[in-house]
Design a protein around this motif. Sequence first.
Motif, PDB file in Angstrom:
ATOM      1  N   ALA A 120       0.828  -1.208   0.000  1.00  0.00           N
ATOM      2  CA  ALA A 120       0.000   0.000   0.000  1.00  0.00           C
ATOM      3  C   ALA A 120       0.863   1.259   0.000  1.00  0.00           C
ATOM      4  N   TYR A 124       1.286   3.868  -3.280  1.00  0.00           N
ATOM      5  CA  TYR A 124       0.939   5.288  -3.151  1.00  0.00           C
ATOM      6  C   TYR A 124       2.135   6.193  -3.430  1.00  0.00           C
ATOM      7  N   VAL A 168      -1.158   5.737   5.330  1.00  0.00           N
ATOM      8  CA  VAL A 168      -0.477   5.701   4.030  1.00  0.00           C
ATOM      9  C   VAL A 168      -0.441   7.098   3.418  1.00  0.00           C
TER      10      VAL A 168
END
Length: 232
Positions: free
Chosen positions: A173, A177, A226
């Motif tokens: 993740a 990103y 995140v």
Amino acid sequence: MSNPVLVCALRRINAFEVLAEALKRLTPCREKLSTSGDLLHTIMALTPEVTFRQAILFFTEADFVTGKTFLLFMSLEHVYPLLKSFCFSYLVGESQRCHAESLFTYLQTGAQILCTVLLIKPGAWSHSLSRILRKLDLEKFHVVGMKHINLEPDVALGLLSPEEKQDPAVSEAHCTYLSSGTALVLCLQRPNAVKKLIDLLGPEDPKLAQARDPSLWRAQYGTSTVQNGFYG
């Protein structure tokens, strides 16, 4: 003449604050540290200025290794239990570097100008760059370098903590990103730059940052662990 005392010149980050807290925690167990019935007595220099004045009374330049120093005075009979909590790991040959810097001069110099790096994550800077730069200016940071960068997944992986890397889902993740768009990397300069920036950013979880202080930057610009706005 009373028993001899040991004068220690110690160094670490936030030395004054950390030692004062350590001595405070020792208060309840001082009787246990004593082997003669006498309580442990310490005198600690509280500022760099006092440290300098006391250091020149007890030490010469040859006695020091480089680094930030503060003074602690204690009864010799109480030394061993306390020193077990300090780790001295100087390697053979490191003494070659000890004369490269005058510690007495260092003590008089004051806060050192340091550099740190702030990475503004994709999507966090495109609409808020002027506000972020204004905040940096208010906190006395100087921008000495700026670069747009598109991170490759393997480079993004290198930014993650060991804990994040241990969870494949979390790691993926973050890397997805960080490599999803253009990031902005700033090289910043000011006294005590690293700690100051960490304090301004706050916890990596924006919810925790919001609960601690809504003015923390991750509380203002982050939405999740995140997409929390910044790496620094």
